[in-house]
Design a protein around this motif. Structure first.
Motif, PDB file in Angstrom:
ATOM      1  N   PHE A 138       0.711  -1.212   0.038  1.00  0.00           N
ATOM      2  CA  PHE A 138      -0.050  -0.479   0.185  1.00  0.00           C
ATOM      3  C   PHE A 138       0.851   1.002  -0.136  1.00  0.00           C
ATOM      4  O   PHE A 138       1.368   1.132   0.779  1.00  0.00           O
ATOM      5  N   GLY A 139       0.160   2.457  -0.412  1.00  0.00           N
ATOM      6  CA  GLY A 139       0.674   3.444  -0.791  1.00  0.00           C
ATOM      7  C   GLY A 139       0.685   4.414   1.143  1.00  0.00           C
ATOM      8  O   GLY A 139       0.207   3.681   1.765  1.00  0.00           O
ATOM      9  N   ARG A 140       0.890   5.299   0.648  1.00  0.00           N
ATOM     10  CA  ARG A 140       0.836   5.942   1.954  1.00  0.00           C
ATOM     11  C   ARG A 140      -1.064   6.494   2.172  1.00  0.00           C
ATOM     12  O   ARG A 140      -0.820   6.990   3.630  1.00  0.00           O
ATOM     13  N   ASP A 141      -1.855   6.487   1.459  1.00  0.00           N
ATOM     14  CA  ASP A 141      -3.079   7.287   1.595  1.00  0.00           C
ATOM     15  C   ASP A 141      -4.018   5.605   1.433  1.00  0.00           C
ATOM     16  O   ASP A 141      -3.883   5.232   0.664  1.00  0.00           O
ATOM     17  N   SER A 142      -4.494   5.390   2.257  1.00  0.00           N
ATOM     18  CA  SER A 142      -5.238   4.081   2.664  1.00  0.00           C
ATOM     19  C   SER A 142      -6.578   4.446   3.817  1.00  0.00           C
ATOM     20  O   SER A 142      -5.513   5.095   5.212  1.00  0.00           O
ATOM     21  N   ILE A 143      -7.172   4.491   3.454  1.00  0.00           N
ATOM     22  CA  ILE A 143      -8.957   5.450   5.108  1.00  0.00           C
ATOM     23  C   ILE A 143      -9.411   4.104   4.952  1.00  0.00           C
ATOM     24  O   ILE A 143     -10.025   3.283   3.781  1.00  0.00           O
ATOM     25  N   VAL A 144      -9.590   3.794   5.994  1.00  0.00           N
ATOM     26  CA  VAL A 144     -10.727   2.804   6.153  1.00  0.00           C
ATOM     27  C   VAL A 144     -11.641   3.353   7.533  1.00  0.00           C
ATOM     28  O   VAL A 144     -11.180   3.265   8.677  1.00  0.00           O
ATOM     29  N   ALA A 145     -12.583   2.678   7.540  1.00  0.00           N
ATOM     30  CA  ALA A 145     -13.931   3.446   8.579  1.00  0.00           C
ATOM     31  C   ALA A 145     -14.854   2.127   8.799  1.00  0.00           C
ATOM     32  O   ALA A 145     -14.917   1.254   7.750  1.00  0.00           O
ATOM     33  N   ASN A 146     -15.305   2.268   9.994  1.00  0.00           N
ATOM     34  CA  ASN A 146     -16.780   1.010   9.888  1.00  0.00           C
ATOM     35  C   ASN A 146     -17.603   1.663  10.325  1.00  0.00           C
ATOM     36  O   ASN A 146     -17.837   2.955  11.131  1.00  0.00           O
ATOM     37  N   SER A 147     -18.680   2.081   9.617  1.00  0.00           N
ATOM     38  CA  SER A 147     -19.976   3.101   9.693  1.00  0.00           C
ATOM     39  C   SER A 147     -20.945   2.098  10.467  1.00  0.00           C
ATOM     40  O   SER A 147     -20.804   1.097  11.178  1.00  0.00           O
ATOM     41  N   ARG A 148     -21.305   3.072  11.645  1.00  0.00           N
ATOM     42  CA  ARG A 148     -22.364   2.602  13.086  1.00  0.00           C
ATOM     43  C   ARG A 148     -23.182   1.462  12.533  1.00  0.00           C
ATOM     44  O   ARG A 148     -23.838   1.961  11.324  1.00  0.00           O
ATOM     45  N   ALA A 149     -23.653   1.009  13.095  1.00  0.00           N
ATOM     46  CA  ALA A 149     -25.224   0.356  13.089  1.00  0.00           C
ATOM     47  C   ALA A 149     -25.966   1.560  13.273  1.00  0.00           C
ATOM     48  O   ALA A 149     -26.046   2.145  13.668  1.00  0.00           O
ATOM     49  N   PRO A 150     -26.565   0.983  12.627  1.00  0.00           N
ATOM     50  CA  PRO A 150     -27.835   1.584  12.019  1.00  0.00           C
ATOM     51  C   PRO A 150     -29.193   2.229  14.233  1.00  0.00           C
ATOM     52  O   PRO A 150     -28.669   0.890  14.829  1.00  0.00           O
ATOM     53  N   ARG A 151     -29.491   2.783  14.114  1.00  0.00           N
ATOM     54  CA  ARG A 151     -29.924   3.123  15.556  1.00  0.00           C
ATOM     55  C   ARG A 151     -31.970   2.858  14.957  1.00  0.00           C
ATOM     56  O   ARG A 151     -32.203   3.480  14.636  1.00  0.00           O
ATOM     57  N   GLY A 152     -32.001   3.226  16.316  1.00  0.00           N
ATOM     58  CA  GLY A 152     -33.639   2.689  16.798  1.00  0.00           C
ATOM     59  C   GLY A 152     -33.958   1.682  15.652  1.00  0.00           C
ATOM     60  O   GLY A 152     -33.237   0.692  15.330  1.00  0.00           O
ATOM     61  N   GLN A 153     -35.336   1.181  15.281  1.00  0.00           N
ATOM     62  CA  GLN A 153     -35.923   0.524  14.223  1.00  0.00           C
ATOM     63  C   GLN A 153     -35.492   0.624  13.079  1.00  0.00           C
ATOM     64  O   GLN A 153     -35.551   2.160  13.147  1.00  0.00           O
TER      65      GLN A 153
END
Length: 154
Positions: free
Chosen positions: A135-150
């Motif tokens: 990998f080069g110097r620019d990589s971004i990884v994130a987890n989205s939040r679980a849906p709130r409520g119903q």
């Protein structure tokens, strides 16, 4: 293809590295009449995961088939995209947006999406048993939040 490439080109702060293909890519992005640069694939596949990834300037070597490629990667539910730039004839087993290219940017086309098999969440991020990935110097990884409520079903 331009929007995918534009999103990936924007990864990184204060980044404008000149390279052998810089002008060719810039011209493709700005002029909708120009073809996709030669020897480039825009692979896509189903991505049913919450984890998101943007990877810029990755490289892969496959010892099993001798394949070498540089690539940019974008994964957001429900699809993943790889701008694949092989240095030889190495192709991936995914559909390629380049095959849907038309002469007019305003033309609407139907694009096939394979719903099965579902590739692994870390496809092109973790090596297989015959691959090495850098990998080069620019990589971004994130987890989205679980849906709130119903979640309401309509």
């Amino acid at each position: 293809m331009r929007s995918i490439w534009g999103h990936l080109a924007a990864v990184g702060v204060d980044r404008y590295l000149k390279g052998p293909r810089t002008e060719e890519w810039r011209d493709f992005f700005l002029d909708e009449r120009l073809p996709v640069p030669a020897d480039v694939n825009f692979y896509y596949w189903i991505y049913p995961y919450r984890r998101q990834a943007l990877v810029r300037d990755a490289g892969s070597l496959d010892i099993g088939n001798g394949g070498k490629a540089m690539y940019w990667l974008m994964k957001f539910y429900p699809l993943a995209f790889a701008v694949w730039m092989p240095q030889n004839d190495w192709r991936l087993d995914y559909r390629d947006l380049v095959t849907y290219r038309t002469s007019s940017p305003d033309e609407v086309v139907n694009v096939m999406v394979d719903l099965a098999p579902v590739p692994h969440e870390l496809t092109l991020e973790a090596p297989t048993t015959t691959q090495a990935i850098m990998f080069g110097r620019d990589s971004i990884v994130a987890n989205s939040r679980a849906p709130r409520g119903q979640i309401l079903k309509v």
